[in-house]
Design a protein around this motif. Structure first.
Motif, PDB file in Angstrom:
ATOM      1  N   PHE A   1      27.861   4.036 -64.332  1.00 33.36           N
ATOM      2  CA  PHE A   1      29.067   3.809 -64.923  1.00 33.36           C
ATOM      3  C   PHE A   1      29.378   2.416 -65.322  1.00 33.36           C
ATOM      4  O   PHE A   1      29.937   2.166 -66.589  1.00 33.36           O
ATOM      5  CB  PHE A   1      30.076   4.304 -63.968  1.00 33.36           C
ATOM      6  N   VAL A   2      28.988   1.458 -64.646  1.00 34.53           N
ATOM      7  CA  VAL A   2      29.023   0.038 -65.119  1.00 34.53           C
ATOM      8  C   VAL A   2      28.258  -0.362 -66.135  1.00 34.53           C
ATOM      9  O   VAL A   2      28.689  -0.951 -67.255  1.00 34.53           O
ATOM     10  CB  VAL A   2      28.782  -0.711 -63.731  1.00 34.53           C
ATOM     11  N   VAL A   3      26.936   0.198 -66.314  1.00 29.92           N
ATOM     12  CA  VAL A   3      26.290   0.151 -67.370  1.00 29.92           C
ATOM     13  C   VAL A   3      26.856   0.696 -68.776  1.00 29.92           C
ATOM     14  O   VAL A   3      26.774  -0.077 -69.825  1.00 29.92           O
ATOM     15  CB  VAL A   3      24.763   0.535 -67.069  1.00 29.92           C
TER      16      VAL A   3
ATOM     17  N   MET B   1      24.698   6.105 -55.339  1.00 28.41           N
ATOM     18  CA  MET B   1      24.681   4.943 -55.605  1.00 28.41           C
ATOM     19  C   MET B   1      24.400   4.513 -57.130  1.00 28.41           C
ATOM     20  O   MET B   1      24.923   3.834 -57.994  1.00 28.41           O
ATOM     21  CB  MET B   1      24.160   3.853 -54.565  1.00 28.41           C
ATOM     22  N   THR B   2      23.327   5.037 -57.400  1.00 23.19           N
ATOM     23  CA  THR B   2      22.858   4.914 -58.861  1.00 23.19           C
ATOM     24  C   THR B   2      23.850   5.281 -59.935  1.00 23.19           C
ATOM     25  O   THR B   2      24.009   4.801 -60.886  1.00 23.19           O
ATOM     26  CB  THR B   2      21.470   5.767 -59.061  1.00 23.19           C
ATOM     27  N   VAL B   3      24.338   6.449 -59.616  1.00 22.80           N
ATOM     28  CA  VAL B   3      25.270   7.101 -60.490  1.00 22.80           C
ATOM     29  C   VAL B   3      26.573   6.164 -60.786  1.00 22.80           C
ATOM     30  O   VAL B   3      26.847   5.920 -61.775  1.00 22.80           O
ATOM     31  CB  VAL B   3      25.852   8.584 -60.059  1.00 22.80           C
TER      32      VAL B   3
ATOM     33  N   TRP C   1       6.903   0.275 -60.096  1.00 20.80           N
ATOM     34  CA  TRP C   1       7.236  -1.037 -59.048  1.00 20.80           C
ATOM     35  C   TRP C   1       8.495  -0.865 -58.393  1.00 20.80           C
ATOM     36  O   TRP C   1       9.153  -1.562 -57.424  1.00 20.80           O
ATOM     37  CB  TRP C   1       6.648  -2.267 -59.604  1.00 20.80           C
ATOM     38  N   ILE C   2       9.618  -0.506 -59.405  1.00 18.66           N
ATOM     39  CA  ILE C   2      11.134  -0.664 -59.127  1.00 18.66           C
ATOM     40  C   ILE C   2      11.844   0.743 -59.336  1.00 18.66           C
ATOM     41  O   ILE C   2      11.447   1.396 -60.093  1.00 18.66           O
ATOM     42  CB  ILE C   2      11.650  -1.520 -59.932  1.00 18.66           C
ATOM     43  N   SER C   3      12.571   1.040 -58.203  1.00 19.56           N
ATOM     44  CA  SER C   3      13.295   2.225 -58.088  1.00 19.56           C
ATOM     45  C   SER C   3      14.225   2.327 -59.317  1.00 19.56           C
ATOM     46  O   SER C   3      14.919   1.242 -59.923  1.00 19.56           O
ATOM     47  CB  SER C   3      13.710   2.440 -56.846  1.00 19.56           C
ATOM     48  N   MET C   4      14.956   3.345 -59.491  1.00 17.94           N
ATOM     49  CA  MET C   4      15.894   3.794 -60.419  1.00 17.94           C
ATOM     50  C   MET C   4      17.141   3.004 -59.845  1.00 17.94           C
ATOM     51  O   MET C   4      18.072   2.316 -60.664  1.00 17.94           O
ATOM     52  CB  MET C   4      16.016   5.104 -60.622  1.00 17.94           C
TER      53      MET C   4
ATOM     54  N   ALA D   1      16.830  -0.702 -60.558  1.00 21.50           N
ATOM     55  CA  ALA D   1      16.847  -1.057 -61.978  1.00 21.50           C
ATOM     56  C   ALA D   1      18.366  -1.058 -62.455  1.00 21.50           C
ATOM     57  O   ALA D   1      18.740  -1.960 -63.178  1.00 21.50           O
ATOM     58  CB  ALA D   1      16.082  -0.169 -62.867  1.00 21.50           C
ATOM     59  N   ALA D   2      19.108   0.170 -61.992  1.00 17.62           N
ATOM     60  CA  ALA D   2      20.469   0.102 -62.457  1.00 17.62           C
ATOM     61  C   ALA D   2      21.175  -1.097 -61.866  1.00 17.62           C
ATOM     62  O   ALA D   2      22.132  -1.495 -62.624  1.00 17.62           O
ATOM     63  CB  ALA D   2      20.888   1.502 -61.887  1.00 17.62           C
ATOM     64  N   LEU D   3      20.773  -1.497 -60.520  1.00 16.01           N
ATOM     65  CA  LEU D   3      21.778  -2.477 -59.880  1.00 16.01           C
ATOM     66  C   LEU D   3      21.460  -4.074 -60.772  1.00 16.01           C
ATOM     67  O   LEU D   3      22.339  -4.565 -61.042  1.00 16.01           O
ATOM     68  CB  LEU D   3      21.106  -2.764 -58.544  1.00 16.01           C
ATOM     69  N   VAL D   4      20.011  -4.208 -61.101  1.00 18.61           N
ATOM     70  CA  VAL D   4      19.835  -5.338 -61.709  1.00 18.61           C
ATOM     71  C   VAL D   4      20.678  -5.262 -63.210  1.00 18.61           C
ATOM     72  O   VAL D   4      21.343  -6.270 -63.569  1.00 18.61           O
ATOM     73  CB  VAL D   4      18.336  -5.420 -62.166  1.00 18.61           C
ATOM     74  N   ALA D   5      20.482  -4.155 -63.802  1.00 18.09           N
ATOM     75  CA  ALA D   5      21.367  -4.077 -65.177  1.00 18.09           C
ATOM     76  C   ALA D   5      22.803  -4.392 -65.184  1.00 18.09           C
ATOM     77  O   ALA D   5      23.487  -4.857 -65.797  1.00 18.09           O
ATOM     78  CB  ALA D   5      21.191  -2.750 -65.949  1.00 18.09           C
ATOM     79  N   ALA D   6      23.447  -3.728 -64.065  1.00 18.12           N
ATOM     80  CA  ALA D   6      24.651  -3.902 -63.862  1.00 18.12           C
ATOM     81  C   ALA D   6      25.263  -5.233 -63.489  1.00 18.12           C
ATOM     82  O   ALA D   6      26.397  -5.746 -63.902  1.00 18.12           O
ATOM     83  CB  ALA D   6      25.187  -3.003 -62.627  1.00 18.12           C
TER      84      ALA D   6
END
Length: 597
Positions: A71-73, A65-67, A423-426, A429-434
């Motif tokens: 892609f969106v980022v 899911m992070t991968v 404090w925050i998983s990868m 963090a990727a979800l927040v950025a996307a």
């Protein structure tokens, strides 16, 4: 070993063989392997193979899911032109092959540490064209180094490649050993980048051929006439033609400048641009699209500015004027093309020659090819109509939102900072950025979904399922013990064996599939030796990424195969020594950073 283990090994071997031979797609071969093992388990009632829940577990993997979110980022950074704005000043000062390579490859390696390698290489393909043409260099000596630099940079952080994320998540799930932090891989990745870039700079003239003749036949014969205007107050104002990067665009010729009603033909590269200048270019489609994305330029006559469709929802479309088109015989302006079709004519191609006069005054003829800025729905509306022939969208042609470049870079920096914190998983963090990139309209939601490479995610998910079968059936443990036996219970030799096995498998299939399939073997070997699995996992990450010897070993290698005019042996000649250099570097560093005890 039980019959379940032998069956799993046979299925995995057949899957690897099918992918390596090119007779089956990676996703197809892996899913077929899953079907065989699941069906066998269901028919025989065996729990030692693969249950449906275990087969599907890979698709809910947090690394996968992070991968997808990365892609969106990457799409958000590309869509705003943020990456291009960072590297263009560096590339403009190149003078020769080594200078061009250094200025191209160093930012690529740095960016690929924080972005997926595939979109980075796609973003830089036209940059390579530009550099090669401007400096008179063979592009074949830049394309493959571009791919290799992206691969090397991806070994420096957990988010540099999808492989690192997937393997790290498997480590977290299957072992009590702490998972790796964001920058832990830099201990190996940075030395690998230094060694790899030094090798590329030194050996390119000797080992990479000049393929300019092979590519000469592939050039697009069509030539568009396109008009653009220098935006008043924009970044182009006050810069010379050469400084603005307009003089040597690939296969694009600056025919004239119109300024205050006067025409300036045979434009000097030292001519300083002024706001409101109308520039007339003649060139191929790809360069016209690149021109369309440049900051500080806009379509002349303001036709595109008066479209009702928001700029972030537009794309470029090619359409050939038919005999039945009601505007044939009329000028673009007099026929009110924009109002009639809700599309602005950006460029016109007619027999490869330059068209005189302003673009709006061009009288349309049957057979003219038009490049239009419009909504994507134009393609569906006109595909079955009689006004145009061969209506098709142009890939990656959406206008860049340069005013949001700084915002997208801030979001990327925030994502890296959050991922590096305890404090925050990868994934978080990727979800927040996307989400932030879509909410701020740096990338449209539909475009964000389209940017995800679903084939990559399918391959990863299916490979995790097969890796689970290797573990369930005991095949991984047997292979791990065999490697330990061959290594005579010496951890360093076992580490080298895991690295070499991963590297060979990666060159035959995809890097993600190879890493996931070898992972349970490495963990089993570490358990047999009574040592930490972390050094073996790091070896898998590096070996699965450092695939330089074949075009199918890594997706970016395949992306440059056609544009560079390469042959299979070019990869072997140039990539095999690099494979060995990175392997030696990794095996010297890994045991010192992550002790084998």
């Amino acid at each position: 070993m039980t019959w379940e283990g032998w069956l799993t090994l046979a299925v995995v071997a057949l899957v690897i063989g099918a992918m390596g031979s090119g007779r089956a797609s990676p996703a197809g071969a892996l899913f077929l392997g899953l079907v065989v093992l699941m069906s066998t388990a269901s028919i025989t009632g065996t729990e030692g193979l693969l249950t449906p829940a275990q087969a599907a577990s890979g698709f809910g993997n947090t690394g996968l899911m992070t991968v997808g979110l990365l892609f969106v980022v990457a799409a958000g950074l590309t869509r705003t032109g943020a990456v291009a704005s960072l590297v263009e000043p560096l590339l403009g000062r190149s003078r020769g092959l080594r200078s061009a390579q250094w200025r191209l490859l160093s930012p690529v390696a740095a960016l690929s540490a924080f972005m997926n390698n595939t979109p980075i290489v796609a973003l830089f393909l036209p940059v390579v064209n530009d550099l090669a043409r401007r400096l008179g260099l063979p592009a074949s000596r830049l394309y493959l180094p571009l791919s290799y630099a992206a691969i090397l940079g991806g070994t420096c952080t957990l988010i540099g490649t999808s492989t690192n994320l997937i393997v790290n998540d498997l480590l977290r799930q299957t072992s009590e050993t702490p998972a790796l932090a964001l920058f832990d891989l830099a201990w190996v990745g940075i030395p690998a980048v230094v060694v790899g870039l030094a090798y590329i700079l030194l050996m390119t003239p000797w080992l990479l051929p000049d393929r300019r003749e092979a590519l000469a036949e592939r050039r697009d014969p069509r030539r568009y006439t396109v008009e653009v205007e220098v935006a008043a107050g924009g970044p182009m104002v006050g810069r010379s033609i050469a400084q603005a990067g307009l003089r040597h665009l690939p296969d694009l010729f600056l025919a004239e400048i119109e300024r205050d009603g006067h025409s300036i033909p045979a434009v000097s590269p030292d001519e300083v641009l002024q706001g409101g200048d109308r520039l007339v270019f003649v060139g191929v489609l790809e360069s016209v699209v690149d021109l369309h994305k440049m900051r500080g330029l806009k379509p002349a006559a303001g036709a595109a500015e008066r479209l009702k469709t928001p700029i972030n929802e537009r794309c470029l479309v090619e359409a050939v004027v038919s005999d039945a088109c009601p505007l044939a015989g009329q000028s673009i302006r007099a026929g009110r093309f924009r109002e009639r079709y809700q599309a602005a004519v950006i460029a016109v191609s007619r027999g490869g020659r330059q068209l005189s006069g302003k673009l709006g005054d061009v009288v349309l003829r049957p057979g003219d090819t038009l490049l239009l800025e419009t909504h994507p729905s134009f393609v569906e509306r006109q595909r079955d109509a009689r006004d145009f022939h061969l209506v098709s969208g142009v890939n990656d042609s959406a206008p860049r939102q340069h005013h949001k470049a700084r915002l997208s870079l801030l979001i990327l920096a925030g994502m890296v900072g959050l991922a590096a914190s305890p404090w925050i998983s990868m994934l978080n963090a990727a979800l927040v950025a996307a989400v932030l990139l879509t909410l701020t309209r740096c990338v449209d939601l539909g475009e964000a979904v389209r940017s995800v490479n679903w084939n990559v995610l399918l391959v990863i998910g299916a490979a995790i399922g097969l890796g689970q079968a290797m573990d369930n059936s005991g095949a991984a443990a047997v292979l791990g013990h065999q490697i330990i036996h061959l290594a005579s219970d010496h951890p360093l030799i076992a580490l080298a064996g895991i690295y070499l096995l991963t590297s060979i498998t990666t060159e035959a299939i995809t890097n993600n599939a190879a890493a996931v399939l070898i992972f349970p073997v490495a963990v089993a070997g570490a358990e047999a030796l009574g040592v930490s699995p972390t050094p073996f996992v790091v070896a898998i990450m590096v070996a699965a990424s450092a695939a330089f010897t074949t075009p199918i070993g890594y997706q970016t290698n395949l992306m440059v195969l056609g544009p560079g005019g390469y042959r299979f042996m070019d990869y072997v000649r140039f990539g095999l020594p690099l494979n060995l250099l990175v392997m030696v570097t990794a095996l010297l560093i890994i045991p010192r950073v992550w002790p084998l005890h």
